[in-house]
Write a protein that holds these residues in place. Structure first.
Motif, PDB file in Angstrom:
ATOM      1  N   LEU A  91       0.638  -1.164  -0.087  1.00  0.00           N
ATOM      2  CA  LEU A  91       0.031   0.035  -0.035  1.00  0.00           C
ATOM      3  C   LEU A  91       0.863   1.131  -0.039  1.00  0.00           C
ATOM      4  N   LEU A  92       1.923   1.322   0.640  1.00  0.00           N
ATOM      5  CA  LEU A  92       3.202   2.262   0.896  1.00  0.00           C
ATOM      6  C   LEU A  92       3.410   2.664  -0.531  1.00  0.00           C
ATOM      7  N   PHE A  93       3.964   1.610  -1.220  1.00  0.00           N
ATOM      8  CA  PHE A  93       4.834   1.557  -2.497  1.00  0.00           C
ATOM      9  C   PHE A  93       3.570   2.034  -3.666  1.00  0.00           C
ATOM     10  N   ASP A  94       2.181   1.730  -3.401  1.00  0.00           N
ATOM     11  CA  ASP A  94       1.168   2.219  -4.235  1.00  0.00           C
ATOM     12  C   ASP A  94       0.925   3.594  -4.420  1.00  0.00           C
ATOM     13  N   ASN A  95       1.534   4.352  -3.393  1.00  0.00           N
ATOM     14  CA  ASN A  95       1.463   5.861  -3.437  1.00  0.00           C
ATOM     15  C   ASN A  95       2.608   6.481  -4.082  1.00  0.00           C
ATOM     16  N   PRO A  96       2.726   6.303  -5.213  1.00  0.00           N
ATOM     17  CA  PRO A  96       4.150   7.079  -5.614  1.00  0.00           C
ATOM     18  C   PRO A  96       4.288   8.601  -5.583  1.00  0.00           C
ATOM     19  N   GLU A  97       3.092   9.238  -5.623  1.00  0.00           N
ATOM     20  CA  GLU A  97       3.137  10.641  -5.537  1.00  0.00           C
ATOM     21  C   GLU A  97       3.668  11.058  -4.036  1.00  0.00           C
ATOM     22  N   ALA A  98       3.304  10.520  -3.144  1.00  0.00           N
ATOM     23  CA  ALA A  98       3.660  10.822  -1.720  1.00  0.00           C
ATOM     24  C   ALA A  98       5.261  10.525  -1.667  1.00  0.00           C
ATOM     25  N   LEU A  99       5.639   9.179  -2.047  1.00  0.00           N
ATOM     26  CA  LEU A  99       7.029   8.665  -2.000  1.00  0.00           C
ATOM     27  C   LEU A  99       8.029   9.596  -2.794  1.00  0.00           C
ATOM     28  N   GLN A 100       7.480  10.192  -3.941  1.00  0.00           N
ATOM     29  CA  GLN A 100       8.221  10.885  -4.695  1.00  0.00           C
ATOM     30  C   GLN A 100       8.316  12.256  -4.212  1.00  0.00           C
ATOM     31  N   ALA A 101       7.198  12.829  -3.378  1.00  0.00           N
ATOM     32  CA  ALA A 101       7.277  14.051  -3.086  1.00  0.00           C
ATOM     33  C   ALA A 101       8.256  14.166  -2.131  1.00  0.00           C
ATOM     34  N   VAL A 102       8.594  13.230  -1.267  1.00  0.00           N
ATOM     35  CA  VAL A 102       9.767  13.200  -0.059  1.00  0.00           C
ATOM     36  C   VAL A 102      10.958  12.725  -0.534  1.00  0.00           C
ATOM     37  N   GLY A 103      11.134  12.550  -1.894  1.00  0.00           N
ATOM     38  CA  GLY A 103      12.212  12.207  -2.518  1.00  0.00           C
ATOM     39  C   GLY A 103      12.668  10.738  -2.325  1.00  0.00           C
ATOM     40  N   LEU A 104      11.838   9.941  -1.944  1.00  0.00           N
ATOM     41  CA  LEU A 104      12.086   8.397  -1.604  1.00  0.00           C
ATOM     42  C   LEU A 104      12.259   7.589  -3.017  1.00  0.00           C
ATOM     43  N   TRP A 105      11.531   7.716  -3.920  1.00  0.00           N
ATOM     44  CA  TRP A 105      11.734   7.086  -5.214  1.00  0.00           C
ATOM     45  C   TRP A 105      11.633   7.955  -6.411  1.00  0.00           C
ATOM     46  N   GLU A 106      12.497   7.998  -7.009  1.00  0.00           N
ATOM     47  CA  GLU A 106      12.704   8.703  -8.313  1.00  0.00           C
ATOM     48  C   GLU A 106      12.413   7.673  -9.620  1.00  0.00           C
TER      49      GLU A 106
END
Length: 144
Positions: A91-106
């Motif tokens: 579920l966490l990885f299914d929210n790319p906008e949130a992860l990319q917003a904090v710079g975790l996944w590009e």
């Protein structure tokens, strides 16, 4: 649901309902994954936002967990906890906008592999938990 059928006259009502509900919950998740219900069908076909569908699934899972807490913690709890952890990671990885917003996944490919890998691992662990619990129950009933 096969275990429910096999034990329906030999087990407590709680255990019977547990195996029936676990089978139905698994069937719901299988249908969601196979037909992309939360990603495509419900948001685009019925106008239900994906986040509301996810909250609905979390509510169903929470109701299942609370309703069958005594059964869930009896056996194989480590398998269940691992399955839940991997589903939560999915579920966490299914929210790319949130992860990319904090710079975790590009990298979208890495995110896709992490999300699907977590979900697949969660599915395998959940099925292992159910099969192990069913086999233990059936063996206990066969012994007498």
């Amino acid at each position: 649901m096969l275990t429910y059928t096999a034990i329906r006259s030999h087990e407590t009502a709680l255990v019977r309902r547990f195996f029936l509900a676990a089978g139905l919950l698994t069937l719901l998740l299988l249908a969601d994954d196979a037909f992309m219900l939360h990603e495509e069908v419900l948001p685009h076909g019925l106008g239900i936002r994906e986040r509301y569908v996810k909250v609905g699934y979390l509510a169903i899972a929470a109701a299942f967990g609370l309703g069958f807490f005594k059964v869930l913690i009896r056996k194989n709890f480590s398998l269940l906890a691992l399955a839940a952890s991997f589903f939560a990671a999915s579920l966490l990885f299914d929210n790319p906008e949130a992860l990319q917003a904090v710079g975790l996944w590009e990298n979208d490919f890495v995110l896709y592999v992490a999300e699907d890998g977590s979900k697949f691992t969660g599915i395998i662990l959940w099925l292992t938990y159910l099969v192990k619990s069913a086999v233990e129950n059936l063996n206990r009933l066969m012994r007498g």
